[in-house]
Design a protein around this motif. Sequence first.
Motif, short mmCIF file in Angstrom:
data_model
loop_
_atom_site.label_atom_id
_atom_site.label_comp_id
_atom_site.label_asym_id
_atom_site.label_seq_id
_atom_site.Cartn_x
_atom_site.Cartn_y
_atom_site.Cartn_z
N ARG A 179 45.51 50.10 28.17
CA ARG A 179 44.51 50.52 29.16
C ARG A 179 44.58 49.69 30.43
O ARG A 179 44.35 50.21 31.53
CB ARG A 179 43.11 50.48 28.56
CG ARG A 179 42.56 49.14 28.20
CD ARG A 179 41.20 49.29 27.50
NE ARG A 179 40.60 48.02 27.14
CZ ARG A 179 39.93 47.25 27.98
NH1 ARG A 179 39.77 47.63 29.24
NH2 ARG A 179 39.40 46.10 27.60
N LEU A 180 44.94 48.41 30.32
CA LEU A 180 45.07 47.59 31.52
C LEU A 180 46.26 48.03 32.36
O LEU A 180 46.18 48.07 33.60
CB LEU A 180 45.20 46.11 31.15
CG LEU A 180 43.93 45.44 30.60
CD1 LEU A 180 44.19 43.96 30.36
CD2 LEU A 180 42.76 45.62 31.54
N VAL A 181 47.36 48.36 31.71
CA VAL A 181 48.53 48.86 32.45
C VAL A 181 48.19 50.16 33.17
O VAL A 181 48.55 50.36 34.33
CB VAL A 181 49.74 49.05 31.51
CG1 VAL A 181 50.84 49.84 32.22
CG2 VAL A 181 50.27 47.71 31.04
N LEU A 182 47.48 51.05 32.48
CA LEU A 182 47.13 52.33 33.08
C LEU A 182 46.20 52.14 34.27
O LEU A 182 46.40 52.77 35.32
CB LEU A 182 46.46 53.23 32.04
CG LEU A 182 47.36 53.72 30.90
CD1 LEU A 182 46.56 54.57 29.91
CD2 LEU A 182 48.55 54.51 31.45
N GLU A 238 40.23 53.99 30.04
CA GLU A 238 40.36 52.74 30.81
C GLU A 238 39.39 51.67 30.34
O GLU A 238 39.66 50.48 30.51
CB GLU A 238 40.18 53.02 32.30
CG GLU A 238 41.33 53.79 32.92
CD GLU A 238 41.32 53.75 34.44
OE1 GLU A 238 40.46 53.07 35.03
OE2 GLU A 238 42.19 54.40 35.05
N ASN A 239 38.28 52.08 29.78
CA ASN A 239 37.30 51.11 29.26
C ASN A 239 37.65 50.63 27.85
O ASN A 239 37.04 49.68 27.35
CB ASN A 239 35.89 51.71 29.25
CG ASN A 239 35.29 51.80 30.62
OD1 ASN A 239 35.79 51.21 31.58
ND2 ASN A 239 34.20 52.55 30.75
N GLY A 240 38.59 51.31 27.21
CA GLY A 240 38.96 50.94 25.85
C GLY A 240 38.09 51.55 24.78
O GLY A 240 38.16 51.16 23.62
N ASP A 241 37.25 52.52 25.16
CA ASP A 241 36.38 53.17 24.18
C ASP A 241 37.14 54.12 23.27
O ASP A 241 36.73 54.37 22.14
CB ASP A 241 35.25 53.92 24.89
CG ASP A 241 34.34 53.00 25.68
OD1 ASP A 241 34.15 51.85 25.24
OD2 ASP A 241 33.84 53.41 26.75
N ASP A 299 24.99 40.60 30.23
CA ASP A 299 26.30 40.01 30.01
C ASP A 299 27.39 40.98 30.44
O ASP A 299 27.12 42.15 30.73
CB ASP A 299 26.48 39.62 28.54
CG ASP A 299 26.39 40.82 27.60
OD1 ASP A 299 26.06 41.93 28.07
OD2 ASP A 299 26.64 40.67 26.40
N GLU A 300 28.62 40.49 30.47
CA GLU A 300 29.75 41.34 30.85
C GLU A 300 31.06 40.72 30.39
O GLU A 300 31.17 39.51 30.19
CB GLU A 300 29.80 41.52 32.37
CG GLU A 300 30.03 40.22 33.13
CD GLU A 300 30.17 40.42 34.63
OE1 GLU A 300 30.54 41.53 35.05
OE2 GLU A 300 29.94 39.45 35.38
N ILE A 301 32.03 41.58 30.18
CA ILE A 301 33.41 41.17 29.94
C ILE A 301 34.17 41.36 31.25
O ILE A 301 34.11 42.42 31.86
CB ILE A 301 34.07 42.00 28.84
CG1 ILE A 301 33.55 41.60 27.46
CG2 ILE A 301 35.59 41.86 28.87
CD1 ILE A 301 34.09 40.28 26.93
N VAL A 302 34.87 40.32 31.68
CA VAL A 302 35.67 40.38 32.91
C VAL A 302 37.14 40.29 32.52
O VAL A 302 37.56 39.34 31.86
CB VAL A 302 35.31 39.22 33.86
CG1 VAL A 302 36.16 39.28 35.12
CG2 VAL A 302 33.83 39.26 34.21
N GLU A 303 37.92 41.30 32.92
CA GLU A 303 39.34 41.32 32.58
C GLU A 303 40.24 41.26 33.81
O GLU A 303 41.46 41.33 33.69
CB GLU A 303 39.67 42.56 31.75
CG GLU A 303 38.98 42.54 30.40
CD GLU A 303 39.38 43.72 29.53
OE1 GLU A 303 39.91 43.48 28.44
OE2 GLU A 303 39.15 44.86 29.95
N ASP A 304 39.64 41.10 34.98
CA ASP A 304 40.43 40.92 36.20
C ASP A 304 41.20 39.60 36.08
O ASP A 304 40.61 38.53 35.93
CB ASP A 304 39.50 40.90 37.42
CG ASP A 304 40.27 40.77 38.72
OD1 ASP A 304 40.69 39.64 39.03
OD2 ASP A 304 40.43 41.79 39.42
N LYS A 305 42.53 39.67 36.16
CA LYS A 305 43.35 38.48 35.90
C LYS A 305 43.09 37.36 36.89
O LYS A 305 43.03 36.18 36.52
CB LYS A 305 44.83 38.86 35.91
CG LYS A 305 45.26 39.80 34.79
CD LYS A 305 46.77 40.02 34.83
CE LYS A 305 47.23 40.96 33.72
NZ LYS A 305 46.76 42.34 33.95
#
Length: 300
Positions: free
Chosen positions: A15-18, A47-50, A259-265
Amino acid sequence: MAEGDSPTVARRRVRLVLREAREAAGFTQQDVAEQMEWSLSKVIRIENGDVTIAPNDLRPLLTYLNVKDRAQVADLLATAKIARTRQRQAWYQKPEFREHLTDGLRRLIEYETEALSVHSYSVFHIPGTLQLPSYSRALINMWRDEMTDEQREYRLEARRLRHEAVLQRIGSLRMTALLDESVFMRAVGGPEIFAEQLEEILRLEEQDLVKIRMFPFTADAALSYNAGFDIVFLGSEDEETEAGDKVNAVMYRETGTSDEIVEDKAVTTRHFDRYRKLWEAAIDEDETVDFVKKRIRELR
């Protein structure tokens, strides 16, 4: 390599690659939905991984997103197959937990089960995975007016199960915790409960599960503006992009009841770099243990 991935890690990789390929091509999620003749919600959920994406859907999507390198396409297709491997339903995926835990927290828990290392920074309280139930209850009761009774109970149960899961991974999980001196001075739950919590931290430190450093009031360095965050590595900490950003890291950030998950590298890397600078400015593990022992004596 894809064959070494778990379904959780594989789903994240795809999903991150997409998402990155779509953004690099200048397409919106609506553009993708129209081109692929999908609903917009399907694109968002992928894209969210759901949800996972089938290899038969992935191949034409990669073509549309201008991902044409044969080796990369083959790797992504293999990874997509792994991502769709059925997993035994975990406790945090059960309906009662899905209803009462935030999406960010459930994703954090999922990542924790696959993590190779976790680094926690906190100004206000002991990190969740290190908490005893009595300390957790005293802490979460501070937000009594902002949660229902059921929300509180399921979050407390989640913390208990996370703590147990961490204990089962001694030897395979590397943890560090950087705690402000205020964490050790704030006797959440009263002297007895807090003393027991500090003793639990020392026990985990003695078992080499976690390394702890205290950031003292006297430190000649600026605190992070964030009250607390966790950096979770799902692979090697050394793997980086050409820009120097960490590939395998995700960040969990919590403020009160949100709260939140941050996946921005780039964002995650910036916080991890900040963490390491503060870690070096803190007192070392031996001094921290001595301070905690002294604090326990005061509380007793």
